[in-house]
Design a protein around this motif. Sequence first.
Motif, mmCIF file in Angstrom:
data_model
loop_
_atom_site.group_PDB
_atom_site.id
_atom_site.type_symbol
_atom_site.label_atom_id
_atom_site.label_comp_id
_atom_site.label_asym_id
_atom_site.label_seq_id
_atom_site.Cartn_x
_atom_site.Cartn_y
_atom_site.Cartn_z
ATOM 1 N N GLY A 123 0.819 -1.211 0.000
ATOM 2 C CA GLY A 123 0.000 0.000 0.000
ATOM 3 C C GLY A 123 0.851 1.259 0.000
ATOM 4 N N TYR A 124 1.946 1.256 0.767
ATOM 5 C CA TYR A 124 2.850 2.409 0.780
ATOM 6 C C TYR A 124 3.512 2.590 -0.581
ATOM 7 N N ILE A 125 3.873 1.484 -1.235
ATOM 8 C CA ILE A 125 4.477 1.584 -2.570
ATOM 9 C C ILE A 125 3.490 2.193 -3.556
ATOM 10 N N GLN A 126 2.232 1.757 -3.481
ATOM 11 C CA GLN A 126 1.202 2.304 -4.374
ATOM 12 C C GLN A 126 1.057 3.807 -4.183
ATOM 13 N N GLN A 127 1.084 4.237 -2.928
ATOM 14 C CA GLN A 127 0.989 5.680 -2.658
ATOM 15 C C GLN A 127 2.223 6.411 -3.182
ATOM 16 N N LEU A 128 3.395 5.799 -3.033
ATOM 17 C CA LEU A 128 4.625 6.413 -3.527
ATOM 18 C C LEU A 128 4.614 6.550 -5.051
ATOM 19 N N GLU A 129 3.997 5.599 -5.736
ATOM 20 C CA GLU A 129 3.923 5.636 -7.198
ATOM 21 C C GLU A 129 3.222 6.900 -7.686
ATOM 22 N N GLU A 136 5.499 14.116 1.611
ATOM 23 C CA GLU A 136 4.842 12.818 1.694
ATOM 24 C C GLU A 136 5.753 11.687 1.235
ATOM 25 N N ILE A 137 6.580 11.934 0.231
ATOM 26 C CA ILE A 137 7.505 10.900 -0.248
ATOM 27 C C ILE A 137 8.440 10.475 0.880
ATOM 28 N N GLY A 138 8.975 11.450 1.606
ATOM 29 C CA GLY A 138 9.848 11.121 2.728
ATOM 30 C C GLY A 138 9.128 10.320 3.796
ATOM 31 N N ARG A 139 7.908 10.727 4.119
ATOM 32 C CA ARG A 139 7.133 10.030 5.151
ATOM 33 C C ARG A 139 6.786 8.612 4.730
ATOM 34 N N LEU A 140 6.313 8.450 3.498
ATOM 35 C CA LEU A 140 5.905 7.129 3.010
ATOM 36 C C LEU A 140 7.100 6.184 2.895
ATOM 37 N N ASN A 141 8.239 6.720 2.489
ATOM 38 C CA ASN A 141 9.446 5.892 2.402
ATOM 39 C C ASN A 141 9.811 5.341 3.782
ATOM 40 N N ARG A 142 9.729 6.195 4.799
ATOM 41 C CA ARG A 142 10.033 5.742 6.166
ATOM 42 C C ARG A 142 9.038 4.669 6.617
ATOM 43 N N LEU A 184 10.588 9.112 -9.206
ATOM 44 C CA LEU A 184 11.330 8.070 -8.513
ATOM 45 C C LEU A 184 10.741 6.700 -8.827
ATOM 46 N N THR A 185 11.596 5.767 -9.238
ATOM 47 C CA THR A 185 11.130 4.412 -9.539
ATOM 48 C C THR A 185 10.935 3.619 -8.251
ATOM 49 N N GLN A 186 9.973 2.741 -8.263
ATOM 50 C CA GLN A 186 9.701 1.883 -7.114
ATOM 51 C C GLN A 186 10.171 0.448 -7.361
ATOM 52 N N ASP A 187 11.041 0.243 -8.357
ATOM 53 C CA ASP A 187 11.488 -1.113 -8.706
ATOM 54 C C ASP A 187 12.149 -1.814 -7.518
ATOM 55 N N ASP A 188 13.063 -1.118 -6.843
ATOM 56 C CA ASP A 188 13.742 -1.732 -5.690
ATOM 57 C C ASP A 188 12.754 -2.068 -4.586
ATOM 58 N N HIS A 189 11.842 -1.136 -4.317
ATOM 59 C CA HIS A 189 10.858 -1.376 -3.258
ATOM 60 C C HIS A 189 9.975 -2.575 -3.604
#
Length: 229
Positions: A123-129, A136-142, A184-189
């Motif tokens: 769910g966090y990855i979906q939001q980051l996408e 928000e990017i910083g918060r969601l990554n954490r 930012l790509t989410q491939d690693d995540h």
Amino acid sequence: MAKKIKLSNVLASEQLPPHQARAVIEERLRSAILDGRLPPGTAVRQQELATLYGVSRMPVREALRQLEAQSLLKVEMHKGAVVAPLIGEDAVDTYALRVLLESEALRQSIPLLDASDIASARGYIQQLENETSHTEIGRLNRLLHMALYSKAPNKKLLRLIENELNEEERFLRFHLSSMGLGKLTQDDHNALVDAASDKLVDEAVAVLERHLNGGARVIRNYLDTQLGR
């Protein structure tokens, strides 16, 4: 030199019940530091906070101690508590430490993760996408990383990691827009969560190490550019 900012201009004054004072003061200060209303170098004076919230200095002192433990405040000789600097010259060392700490937490946590933990991470990855706000990017990554480490039995290890992630979150809030990274790509995540879901511990750790080492390179290059190296 410590910056002189009136805390009453940043934090709303209110009378706090004694039993809630420490936790409320800690959270109010933490939010103000993370969102930049209290920038690095700002003096955070105990008496000023005690007056602002109508409490004794004891809960204020305890709140400041907690924030110092989270690396959000530092105590300077003859100055008292000041807001800690953003990640800087020691950025590469910070990421090297993160590799050690987070790899161990991931190893401990993966065998204990359940379907709801994996769903939270996805769910966090979906939001980051879809997110464009650097705050928000910083918060969601954490939150994403902590979701994957959350089942590690070693709670002191988790506290150390959250401190490092808090530091990175502050850095991303204020510098991400000028780093020229594009979307930012989410491939690693995604690869990290897939490996965790399949209980592939060694593969997940390898992805995490690649991800963090990549982040260290990006930040080192950015800081070198800022310093004209």
